[in-house]
Write a protein that holds these residues in place. Structure first.
Motif, PDB file in Angstrom:
ATOM      1  N   ILE A 136       0.914  -1.355   0.073  1.00  0.00           N
ATOM      2  CA  ILE A 136      -0.077  -0.004  -0.106  1.00  0.00           C
ATOM      3  C   ILE A 136       0.780   1.227   0.104  1.00  0.00           C
ATOM      4  N   ASP A 137       0.538   2.255  -1.011  1.00  0.00           N
ATOM      5  CA  ASP A 137       1.150   3.468  -0.994  1.00  0.00           C
ATOM      6  C   ASP A 137       0.246   4.514  -0.791  1.00  0.00           C
ATOM      7  N   VAL A 138       0.417   5.497   0.274  1.00  0.00           N
ATOM      8  CA  VAL A 138      -0.303   6.423   0.442  1.00  0.00           C
ATOM      9  C   VAL A 138      -0.169   7.741  -0.337  1.00  0.00           C
ATOM     10  N   VAL A 139      -1.322   8.184  -1.030  1.00  0.00           N
ATOM     11  CA  VAL A 139      -1.100   9.408  -1.703  1.00  0.00           C
ATOM     12  C   VAL A 139      -1.964  10.397  -1.024  1.00  0.00           C
ATOM     13  N   PRO A 140      -1.505  11.634  -1.138  1.00  0.00           N
ATOM     14  CA  PRO A 140      -2.232  12.829  -0.764  1.00  0.00           C
ATOM     15  C   PRO A 140      -3.660  12.759  -1.538  1.00  0.00           C
ATOM     16  N   TRP A 141      -4.511  13.344  -0.978  1.00  0.00           N
ATOM     17  CA  TRP A 141      -6.031  13.596  -1.632  1.00  0.00           C
ATOM     18  C   TRP A 141      -5.827  14.517  -2.954  1.00  0.00           C
ATOM     19  N   ASN A 142      -5.169  15.675  -2.678  1.00  0.00           N
ATOM     20  CA  ASN A 142      -4.888  16.521  -3.712  1.00  0.00           C
ATOM     21  C   ASN A 142      -3.896  16.080  -5.085  1.00  0.00           C
ATOM     22  N   GLN A 143      -3.435  14.730  -4.768  1.00  0.00           N
ATOM     23  CA  GLN A 143      -2.679  13.995  -5.710  1.00  0.00           C
ATOM     24  C   GLN A 143      -3.357  12.906  -6.720  1.00  0.00           C
ATOM     25  N   ARG A 144      -4.587  12.608  -5.922  1.00  0.00           N
ATOM     26  CA  ARG A 144      -5.437  11.535  -6.545  1.00  0.00           C
ATOM     27  C   ARG A 144      -5.426  11.373  -8.083  1.00  0.00           C
ATOM     28  N   ALA A 145      -5.475  12.558  -8.779  1.00  0.00           N
ATOM     29  CA  ALA A 145      -5.678  12.348 -10.205  1.00  0.00           C
ATOM     30  C   ALA A 145      -4.291  11.876 -10.668  1.00  0.00           C
ATOM     31  N   GLU A 146      -3.180  12.296 -10.269  1.00  0.00           N
ATOM     32  CA  GLU A 146      -1.887  11.701 -10.710  1.00  0.00           C
ATOM     33  C   GLU A 146      -1.671  10.337 -10.553  1.00  0.00           C
ATOM     34  N   ALA A 147      -2.450   9.713  -9.402  1.00  0.00           N
ATOM     35  CA  ALA A 147      -2.031   8.701  -8.719  1.00  0.00           C
ATOM     36  C   ALA A 147      -2.717   7.649  -9.956  1.00  0.00           C
ATOM     37  N   LEU A 148      -3.678   7.920 -11.054  1.00  0.00           N
ATOM     38  CA  LEU A 148      -4.413   7.128 -11.771  1.00  0.00           C
ATOM     39  C   LEU A 148      -3.511   6.700 -12.829  1.00  0.00           C
ATOM     40  N   ASN A 149      -2.187   7.225 -13.027  1.00  0.00           N
ATOM     41  CA  ASN A 149      -1.261   6.818 -14.055  1.00  0.00           C
ATOM     42  C   ASN A 149      -0.859   5.598 -14.079  1.00  0.00           C
ATOM     43  N   GLU A 150      -1.258   4.737 -15.320  1.00  0.00           N
ATOM     44  CA  GLU A 150      -0.973   3.152 -15.388  1.00  0.00           C
ATOM     45  C   GLU A 150      -1.766   2.470 -14.467  1.00  0.00           C
ATOM     46  N   ALA A 151      -2.669   2.955 -13.618  1.00  0.00           N
ATOM     47  CA  ALA A 151      -3.386   2.173 -12.915  1.00  0.00           C
ATOM     48  C   ALA A 151      -4.624   1.243 -13.699  1.00  0.00           C
ATOM     49  N   MET A 152      -4.986   0.031 -13.254  1.00  0.00           N
ATOM     50  CA  MET A 152      -5.697  -0.765 -14.143  1.00  0.00           C
ATOM     51  C   MET A 152      -7.060  -0.896 -13.505  1.00  0.00           C
ATOM     52  N   LEU A 153      -7.088  -0.268 -12.241  1.00  0.00           N
ATOM     53  CA  LEU A 153      -8.456  -0.196 -11.517  1.00  0.00           C
ATOM     54  C   LEU A 153      -8.546   1.034 -10.597  1.00  0.00           C
ATOM     55  N   LEU A 154      -9.741   1.438 -10.699  1.00  0.00           N
ATOM     56  CA  LEU A 154     -10.055   2.687  -9.743  1.00  0.00           C
ATOM     57  C   LEU A 154     -11.374   2.266  -9.038  1.00  0.00           C
ATOM     58  N   VAL A 155     -11.198   2.328  -7.694  1.00  0.00           N
ATOM     59  CA  VAL A 155     -12.373   2.112  -6.884  1.00  0.00           C
ATOM     60  C   VAL A 155     -12.712   3.057  -5.791  1.00  0.00           C
ATOM     61  N   ASN A 156     -13.837   3.723  -6.129  1.00  0.00           N
ATOM     62  CA  ASN A 156     -14.461   4.641  -5.060  1.00  0.00           C
ATOM     63  C   ASN A 156     -15.158   3.982  -3.887  1.00  0.00           C
ATOM     64  N   THR A 157     -14.585   4.174  -2.706  1.00  0.00           N
ATOM     65  CA  THR A 157     -14.922   3.728  -1.425  1.00  0.00           C
ATOM     66  C   THR A 157     -15.856   4.782  -0.750  1.00  0.00           C
ATOM     67  N   THR A 158     -15.583   6.069  -1.084  1.00  0.00           N
ATOM     68  CA  THR A 158     -16.001   6.960  -0.436  1.00  0.00           C
ATOM     69  C   THR A 158     -17.684   7.267  -0.463  1.00  0.00           C
ATOM     70  N   SER A 159     -18.082   8.119   0.306  1.00  0.00           N
ATOM     71  CA  SER A 159     -19.625   8.537   0.421  1.00  0.00           C
ATOM     72  C   SER A 159     -19.718   9.612  -0.882  1.00  0.00           C
ATOM     73  N   LEU A 160     -18.858  10.115  -1.302  1.00  0.00           N
ATOM     74  CA  LEU A 160     -18.865  11.219  -2.365  1.00  0.00           C
ATOM     75  C   LEU A 160     -19.796  10.598  -3.756  1.00  0.00           C
ATOM     76  N   GLY A 161     -20.682  11.357  -4.298  1.00  0.00           N
ATOM     77  CA  GLY A 161     -21.527  10.759  -5.245  1.00  0.00           C
ATOM     78  C   GLY A 161     -22.789  10.072  -5.032  1.00  0.00           C
ATOM     79  N   MET A 162     -22.788   9.705  -3.646  1.00  0.00           N
ATOM     80  CA  MET A 162     -24.046   8.940  -3.283  1.00  0.00           C
ATOM     81  C   MET A 162     -25.184   9.827  -2.935  1.00  0.00           C
ATOM     82  N   SER A 163     -26.405   9.470  -3.265  1.00  0.00           N
ATOM     83  CA  SER A 163     -27.599  10.355  -3.062  1.00  0.00           C
ATOM     84  C   SER A 163     -27.452  10.841  -1.693  1.00  0.00           C
TER      85      SER A 163
END
Length: 179
Positions: A98-125
């Motif tokens: 596990i590598d921790v990435v600061p929240w403000n760098q989350r878009a950069e963390a997507l580079n070369e990733a093959m899976l993105l999982v949102n487990t936050t409540s953001l976007g929920m009704s």
């Protein structure tokens, strides 16, 4: 509970108690099972084997998903959370890749990733909208939002429009109940 299986111990939570043949009890956690089953029913899991994945959020669901992904054999897990200390604590408690990435760098963390999982409540009704620039995410990467209300979140709609395979959250909920 007489004992707790390995995955539930690593997750730190039990949601199922099994009576074993000798009458003793074993605590288990089926959330990771539900996640992997939902993912495999909707996408090709070989794309995540030995590759980086990004997990957004550091709550209980994230814990079970991380353990399941570690057991499945992903290359590395990039964990980001709005509260950095919570993500760091989760990394320390679970251990492994596990590598921790600061929240403000989350878009950069997507580079070369093959899976993105949102487990936050953001976007929920009833919750704030989820905002994330997916430009760095490869088109072959799977996008999974474990939110199931609404069934298609803004994140999933944006990912689908880009051409990414998507997996909605209802499958995890249903599959974790199967065992």
């Amino acid at each position: 509970v007489g004992r707790v299986d390995d995955a539930a111990a690593r997750i730190g939570a039990v949601n199922t108690i099994v009576v074993l043949g000798d009458g003793s009890l074993e605590g288990r956690n089926t959330d990771g099972y539900g996640f992997i089953e939902s993912l495999s029913a909707s996408a090709d899991l070989q794309t995540i084997k030995d590759n980086p994945v990004v997990i957004l959020g550091a709550g209980g669901a994230a814990r079970s998903i991380i353990v399941a992904l570690q057991d499945y054999g992903v290359g590395s897990i990039r964990l980001t959370n709005r509260t950095l200390e919570r993500a760091e604590r989760m990394r320390e408690e679970i251990g492994g890749n596990i590598d921790v990435v600061p929240w403000n760098q989350r878009a950069e963390a997507l580079n070369e990733a093959m899976l993105l999982v949102n487990t936050t409540s953001l976007g929920m009704s009833g919750q704030p909208a989820f905002e994330l620039d997916l430009e760095a995410l490869p088109i072959k990467a799977i996008v999974n939002d474990i939110v199931y209300s609404p069934l298609e979140t803004n994140l999933l709609a944006i990912a689908a429009k880009r051409g990414n395979p998507t997996v909605a959250g209802l499958g995890m909920l249903l599959h974790q109940a199967r065992p």
